[in-house]
Design an enzyme around this catalytic site. Sequence first.
Site, PDB file in Angstrom:
ATOM      1  N   ARG A  73      48.245   0.435   1.816  1.00  0.00           N
ATOM      2  CA  ARG A  73      48.875  -0.089   0.608  1.00  0.00           C
ATOM      3  C   ARG A  73      50.112   0.756   0.341  1.00  0.00           C
ATOM      4  NH1 ARG A  73      43.309   0.554  -0.555  1.00  0.00           N
ATOM      5  NH2 ARG A  73      42.188  -1.425  -0.846  1.00  0.00           N
ATOM      6  N   LYS A 102      42.298   3.381  -3.479  1.00  0.00           N
ATOM      7  CA  LYS A 102      41.900   3.048  -4.849  1.00  0.00           C
ATOM      8  C   LYS A 102      40.630   3.797  -5.220  1.00  0.00           C
ATOM      9  CE  LYS A 102      43.851  -1.633  -5.053  1.00  0.00           C
ATOM     10  NZ  LYS A 102      43.545  -3.066  -5.257  1.00  0.00           N
ATOM     11  N   HIS A 136      53.126  -5.344   1.384  1.00  0.00           N
ATOM     12  CA  HIS A 136      51.764  -5.838   1.592  1.00  0.00           C
ATOM     13  C   HIS A 136      51.695  -6.833   2.749  1.00  0.00           C
ATOM     14  CE1 HIS A 136      48.015  -4.964  -0.449  1.00  0.00           C
ATOM     15  NE2 HIS A 136      47.597  -6.187  -0.180  1.00  0.00           N
ATOM     16  N   ARG A 175      50.798  -4.998   5.731  1.00  0.00           N
ATOM     17  CA  ARG A 175      49.356  -4.715   5.709  1.00  0.00           C
ATOM     18  C   ARG A 175      48.578  -5.944   6.189  1.00  0.00           C
ATOM     19  NH1 ARG A 175      45.224  -1.677   3.110  1.00  0.00           N
ATOM     20  NH2 ARG A 175      43.745  -2.888   1.873  1.00  0.00           N
ATOM     21  N   HIS A 233      38.686  -1.804   2.108  1.00  0.00           N
ATOM     22  CA  HIS A 233      38.099  -2.791   1.207  1.00  0.00           C
ATOM     23  C   HIS A 233      36.679  -2.381   0.845  1.00  0.00           C
ATOM     24  CE1 HIS A 233      40.957  -6.204   2.734  1.00  0.00           C
ATOM     25  NE2 HIS A 233      41.513  -5.454   1.815  1.00  0.00           N
ATOM     26  N   TYR A 249      41.276 -12.975   6.049  1.00  0.00           N
ATOM     27  CA  TYR A 249      41.993 -12.962   7.317  1.00  0.00           C
ATOM     28  C   TYR A 249      41.310 -13.878   8.333  1.00  0.00           C
ATOM     29  CZ  TYR A 249      44.106  -8.975   5.046  1.00  0.00           C
ATOM     30  OH  TYR A 249      44.742  -8.177   4.128  1.00  0.00           O
TER      31      TYR A 249
END
Length: 340
Positions: free
Chosen positions: A161, A186, A263, A266, A289, A298
Site C-alpha cells: 500500500r 494496517k 494501488h 498493488r 489481507h 483477483y
Amino acid sequence: MKDNDFPKYLSDFLSKYLPGQKNASTHTIASYRDVFKLLLIFCDSVKSIKPEKIKANDLSKELILHFLDWLETERKCSISTRNQRLAVIHSFVHYVQKESPENLFEFKKILSIPIKKYPRTLVAYLTGHEVEILLSQPDTSTIEGFRNAILLSVLYDTGSRVQELINIRVKDVRLSSPAVIRLHGKGSKIRQVPIMAKTSEILSLYLEMKKYHPGISKGDNYLFVNQKKQQLSRWGISYILNKYVEKAKDDVDFNIDFPVTPHVLRHSKAMHLLQSGINLIYIRDFLGHVDSSTTEIYARADSEMKRKAIEKAYVNLVPETVPKWEEDGNLMKWLNSLCN
C-alpha cells in the site's frame, strides 16, 4: 447526558480508545479524525449547529443520513467512500453507547443504517508488459530518476500500500539472501515480503548512493525521501507515478483507459501472482489481507478476463435459423395429446 459530553467522547475515542484498545495506526486515527471534521463542517454549514455546541444526543439517524447524502451530493464522495465514513461513525457510536447509554435507542437506529450497495467494477491492473514499459520510463542517469525507478520497482515488487511504502525505513530492508522488505501495515501489523533479485540488486546500489540524514541513525532513515530529506507524502508518490504514466502513454503498447494509481500497481502484482499459479492464501498473506474474501476479488477478475477471452474467440456454430417446431404436425399432435 451533559452538554459537553460530545467533545470529551470524541477526544477519548481518537486519543485513547483507537490507539489503546484498537491498536490503530497514526494514519488510521487521522482518517477517523477527518470524518469527524467533515461531520462538524456539515453541522455548521447545513444544520447551523456550531461545533462547540454539538452534544452527543444531537447524533440521530436523521442527522447521519442527511450527512451521508451531503457527502455524496455536495462533496462528490463515491459510494465506497460514503460507506467508509459510515463505518467510522458506527465505530464511534459503538464506543459512546458503552460509555453512556442514555441515548441508546437513537444510537441503535444509527447503527441500523446499512452500507449502500453499488455495482463493483473489475479490478484495474496493468499487464506484465505494461508494467515493464512504465518502470522503464525514469531516466536512471540522473539521481532523481534513479531514485524514482527504484521507488516504482519496490512499489510493484512488494505489492505494498502507498502508506506502507512511505513508512519503509532503511533498517526494514534486508538484501542478504533471501532478500525481504519489512512492511508496516494496517493495525500496526508487520509482514515481510520477498523482493526479486533485480530489485535487490538496484536497491543495493541505491543504498550506497543514498545521502543519509546526519541527525538520526542510518537505519532509521526513511528509504525514500523528498528533496528536503523528509518522508514522502501520499501525494508525492502519486505525483511521481503520474509523471511516468504520462510518459508511458507515448508507447503504443501502453494502451490503458483507467487512472493508474499506486494501488493499481498493488492490484497488478496480485494479478500477476495469481496468473503465475500462486495460491490465493499465499497472495492474501503477501498483500497483508486479514480476510481471504478480500483477496478473492483477483480470482473473480481473472475469471472474468478469461470469460471475455473465450467469448472473443468463440465461433458460433448454431444455425442462424432454428427449427420451428410448431410446423411439425406430428410433434404438435403428440404434445397436445399429453394432457388429454
